[in-house]
Write a protein that holds these residues in place. Structure first.
Motif, mmCIF file in Angstrom:
data_model
loop_
_atom_site.group_PDB
_atom_site.id
_atom_site.type_symbol
_atom_site.label_atom_id
_atom_site.label_comp_id
_atom_site.label_asym_id
_atom_site.label_seq_id
_atom_site.Cartn_x
_atom_site.Cartn_y
_atom_site.Cartn_z
ATOM 1 N N ARG A 1 0.842 -1.291 -0.025
ATOM 2 C CA ARG A 1 -0.233 -0.064 -0.029
ATOM 3 C C ARG A 1 1.032 1.346 0.058
ATOM 4 O O ARG A 1 0.612 2.058 -0.890
ATOM 5 C CB ARG A 1 -0.963 0.045 1.244
ATOM 6 C CG ARG A 1 -1.760 1.270 1.620
ATOM 7 C CD ARG A 1 -2.789 1.414 2.539
ATOM 8 N NE ARG A 1 -3.946 0.478 2.203
ATOM 9 C CZ ARG A 1 -4.662 0.010 2.991
ATOM 10 N NH1 ARG A 1 -4.413 -0.122 4.604
ATOM 11 N NH2 ARG A 1 -5.511 -0.468 2.648
ATOM 12 N N TYR A 2 1.770 1.368 0.843
ATOM 13 C CA TYR A 2 2.726 2.506 0.931
ATOM 14 C C TYR A 2 3.443 2.707 -0.419
ATOM 15 O O TYR A 2 3.880 3.737 -0.719
ATOM 16 C CB TYR A 2 3.639 2.556 2.146
ATOM 17 C CG TYR A 2 2.912 2.401 3.652
ATOM 18 C CD1 TYR A 2 1.962 3.281 3.806
ATOM 19 C CD2 TYR A 2 3.394 1.611 4.440
ATOM 20 C CE1 TYR A 2 1.328 3.294 5.035
ATOM 21 C CE2 TYR A 2 2.664 1.523 5.606
ATOM 22 C CZ TYR A 2 1.738 2.543 5.930
ATOM 23 O OH TYR A 2 0.877 2.656 7.216
ATOM 24 N N THR A 3 3.811 1.476 -1.053
ATOM 25 C CA THR A 3 4.826 1.789 -2.077
ATOM 26 C C THR A 3 3.683 2.337 -3.343
ATOM 27 O O THR A 3 4.184 3.047 -4.014
ATOM 28 C CB THR A 3 5.179 0.305 -2.576
ATOM 29 O OG1 THR A 3 6.050 -0.136 -1.526
ATOM 30 C CG2 THR A 3 5.975 0.483 -3.757
ATOM 31 N N ARG A 4 2.493 1.843 -3.253
ATOM 32 C CA ARG A 4 1.521 2.185 -4.195
ATOM 33 C C ARG A 4 1.077 3.914 -4.035
ATOM 34 O O ARG A 4 1.149 4.710 -5.061
ATOM 35 C CB ARG A 4 0.249 1.312 -4.031
ATOM 36 C CG ARG A 4 -0.710 1.398 -5.138
ATOM 37 C CD ARG A 4 -1.846 0.356 -5.301
ATOM 38 N NE ARG A 4 -2.675 0.447 -3.806
ATOM 39 C CZ ARG A 4 -2.655 -0.583 -3.057
ATOM 40 N NH1 ARG A 4 -1.821 -1.484 -3.228
ATOM 41 N NH2 ARG A 4 -3.238 -0.563 -1.977
ATOM 42 N N GLN A 5 1.097 4.131 -2.794
ATOM 43 C CA GLN A 5 0.819 5.371 -2.329
ATOM 44 C C GLN A 5 1.832 6.558 -2.736
ATOM 45 O O GLN A 5 1.730 7.714 -2.158
ATOM 46 C CB GLN A 5 0.268 5.693 -1.094
ATOM 47 C CG GLN A 5 -1.135 4.970 -0.720
ATOM 48 C CD GLN A 5 -1.596 4.832 0.611
ATOM 49 O OE1 GLN A 5 -0.648 5.034 1.752
ATOM 50 N NE2 GLN A 5 -2.800 4.621 0.728
ATOM 51 N N GLY A 6 3.303 6.181 -2.866
ATOM 52 C CA GLY A 6 4.432 6.829 -3.312
ATOM 53 C C GLY A 6 5.150 7.046 -2.143
ATOM 54 O O GLY A 6 5.959 8.148 -2.140
ATOM 55 N N PHE A 7 5.185 6.263 -1.245
ATOM 56 C CA PHE A 7 5.851 6.453 0.148
ATOM 57 C C PHE A 7 7.142 5.600 0.053
ATOM 58 O O PHE A 7 7.837 5.413 1.220
ATOM 59 C CB PHE A 7 5.119 6.133 1.194
ATOM 60 C CG PHE A 7 3.829 7.295 1.322
ATOM 61 C CD1 PHE A 7 4.097 8.635 1.049
ATOM 62 C CD2 PHE A 7 2.730 6.790 1.871
ATOM 63 C CE1 PHE A 7 2.901 9.381 1.276
ATOM 64 C CE2 PHE A 7 1.553 7.732 1.872
ATOM 65 C CZ PHE A 7 1.537 8.890 1.764
ATOM 66 N N GLY A 8 7.498 4.762 -0.748
ATOM 67 C CA GLY A 8 8.393 3.802 -0.887
ATOM 68 C C GLY A 8 9.993 4.297 -0.595
ATOM 69 O O GLY A 8 10.776 3.460 -0.314
ATOM 70 N N ASN A 9 10.152 5.708 -1.002
ATOM 71 C CA ASN A 9 11.661 6.166 -0.885
ATOM 72 C C ASN A 9 11.748 6.727 0.415
ATOM 73 O O ASN A 9 13.062 7.667 0.364
ATOM 74 C CB ASN A 9 11.810 7.138 -2.258
ATOM 75 C CG ASN A 9 11.904 6.596 -3.431
ATOM 76 O OD1 ASN A 9 11.851 5.363 -3.529
ATOM 77 N ND2 ASN A 9 11.729 7.376 -4.630
ATOM 78 N N LEU A 10 11.043 6.351 1.400
ATOM 79 C CA LEU A 10 11.361 6.992 2.925
ATOM 80 C C LEU A 10 12.392 6.134 3.521
ATOM 81 O O LEU A 10 12.541 4.913 3.320
ATOM 82 C CB LEU A 10 10.231 7.111 3.520
ATOM 83 C CG LEU A 10 9.351 8.175 3.056
ATOM 84 C CD1 LEU A 10 7.939 8.046 4.068
ATOM 85 C CD2 LEU A 10 10.011 9.559 3.235
#
Length: 520
Positions: A436-445
């Motif tokens: 979900r987080y990857t899909r929402q664009g938060f994968g680069n944290l």
């Protein structure tokens, strides 16, 4: 947390911050500000769901954008929401019915709410609660929980922010739930960002205190190191660096061991601040190393077993494997390390010499016995000299992982290289959150592991240097405002409880002198 069992955090003996009582209690109220801000946001979430469930689009719109003194207008934060929705209008009367519906409905999915209420009291009975039971809440009942105040994402933001503007932006980005389409809902969507910033406007200022010998100390922020990133604030570091000048030294704290506080200092805080540390000071004690060498269990408040108060070179030698591992973790980041051995009166000279010898043989730049508890600054002069010398060494600082790597790969690197795990194992819940987080664009944290501080592994009882273990990831959550993804390793409680005999039995106030007794 000071009152039940934790004790204070101001140091001890002749090496402590004063006034100690204020330090350990309310101080300047930063934690109260965090609590108020956190719980305002929690109240806003539940109230918004209730109002959306019980009102039509038209009623919601009339209440959200009321006529005041004959004039109807959007507030600044509402105009910002309209822009995010792609509605480039400024007049409340110009919105279509469809645009009004998009504007007034957040459509929060209650099952996805991750924002919890907080309180700064160890209260185990708040670990799982039910909210909304009064008739006035019209049947909107859900299970929730309280966390300890310092576990709030707002505390992590306070510790990582660089300015009021940056703090406001971070507060707005905090993700509190998903809507029914699976999209993130933020504090900014709820319209509460400005109010949160107002509540936090004084808390952003570091508190200037001093040691018993008059050395200046900044006290600012306290995110739990086994839940959040466990470091004092970026702002305090930057102000301190400005004050000491080019040749001065700033000592800043990273909570717990090299596997937790230090790893997060490098991978999270250094990325936020842009600062590069000159030296790592790794603190050790003979007692702790004896425990890692197979010494008996220690119970808070109970007298120590003789193994810890009498010379036992074998236990010390066996336990130094943990110190060696902590040194190796430091070396992963390319920064020189000095071991500071805090000496207790029960440590024998042979035990102290053995630890320092093994530390230096294991790659420490130096290892120095320290007596600042009993002698104040005089007891740490040799440590200061070692740190100064180490600071002049070549520094090849590097991060442990690239932010571009997938979330699971970043978790795996920390687990294998830092903790010594064979591999990781994600629960279905954790994997679905990662997706979900990857899909929402938060994968680069960056990654902030929520793990026990009592072992390099996820099992508190495993001392020394555990090996051949699989690190279980039970859940993965996101602190988008703070700027990290945090996997939960095994079972992690975010609310401490009271022991059978809390410290409050010994705490009292003299009504004549107003002197506090029993805090330490």
């Amino acid at each position: 947390p000071v009152l039940p069992c934790a004790g204070g955090a101001a140091g001890g003996g002749y090496a402590q911050v004063i006034p100690m009582e204020e330090f350990n209690l309310h101080l300047t109220g930063d934690i109260h500000a965090i609590t108020a801000a956190n719980n305002l946001l929690a109240a806003a979430i539940d109230a918004r769901i209730l109002h959306e469930n019980t009102q039509s689009d038209k009623s919601l719109y009339n209440r959200l954008v009321p006529v005041v003194n004959g004039v109807r207008g959007f507030s600044a934060i509402q105009l910002a929401r309209l822009r995010r929705l792609g509605i480039n209008k400024t007049g409340p009367e110009t919105l279509t019915e469809e645009e009004i519906s998009k504007f007034v409905r957040l459509d929060i999915d209650p099952s996805t709410i991750t924002w919890q209420r907080v309180v700064d009291t160890n209260d185990r009975f708040l670990r799982k609660i039910t909210v909304g039971q009064a008739n006035t809440e019209k049947g909107f009942v859900r299970q929730a929980q309280f966390d300890i105040a310092v576990a709030s994402e707002i505390m992590a933001i306070l510790a990582l922010t660089t300015s009021l503007q940056d703090m406001k932006e971070r507060l707005g980005k905090m993700v509190v739930a998903n809507n029914k389409k699976g999209e993130p809902v933020t504090a900014e969507d709820l319209g509460v960002t400005g109010a949160l910033a107002v509540l936090m406007k004084d808390a952003i200022k570091p508190t200037l205190m001093q040691t018993l010998e008059g050395t200046p100390v900044f006290v600012h922020a306290g995110p739990f190191a086994n839940i959040a990133h466990g470091n004092s604030s970026v702002l305090a570091d930057k102000i301190a660096l400005k004050l000491v000048g080019e040749k001065g030294f700033v000592v800043t704290e990273a909570g717990f061991g090299a596997d937790i506080g230090m790893e997060k200092f490098f991978n999270i805080k250094c990325r936020a601040s842009g600062l590069v540390p000159s030296v790592v000071v790794l603190v050790a004690t003979v007692r702790a190393l004896k425990m890692h060498g197979g010494g008996p269990n220690v119970t808070a408040g109970a007298p120590l077993k003789k193994e810890y108060t009498e010379e036992n070179l074998q236990l010390v030698a066996d336990g130094c494997c943990n110190l060696q591992k902590q040194i190796q973790i430091t070396q992963l980041f390319g920064v020189p390390v000095v071991v500071a051995l805090n000496v207790f009166k029960t440590d024998s000279p042979a035990e102290v010499d053995l630890v320092c010898k093994i530390a230096k043989e294991s790659g420490a730049f130096d290892a120095v016995p320290c007596n600042h508890w009993s002698a104040g600054g005089r007891g740490a002069v040799k440590l200061a000299q070692a740190v100064e010398e180490a600071a002049n060494q070549k520094n090849s600082f590097k991060y442990l992982y690239s932010l571009e790597l997938p979330i699971v790969e970043k978790i795996r690197i920390i687990a294998q290289k830092v903790y010594g795990a064979q591999d990781i194992e994600l629960s279905p819940t954790a994997q679905s959150q990662v997706d979900r987080y990857t899909r929402q664009g938060f994968g680069n944290l960056p990654i902030c592991m929520a793990k026990t501080h009592l072992s390099l592994s996820h099992q508190p009882e495993r001392k020394g240097v555990p090996s051949d273990f699989i690190l279980p990831i039970s859940d993965v959550r996101a602190s988008i405002g703070a700027g990290f993804i945090y996997p939960l390793v095994g079972t992690m409680s975010t609310m401490p409880g009271l022991p059978t005999r809390p410290c409050f039995y010994d705490i009292d106030l003299d009504p004549i002198t107003e002197q506090v007794k029993g805090l330490f």
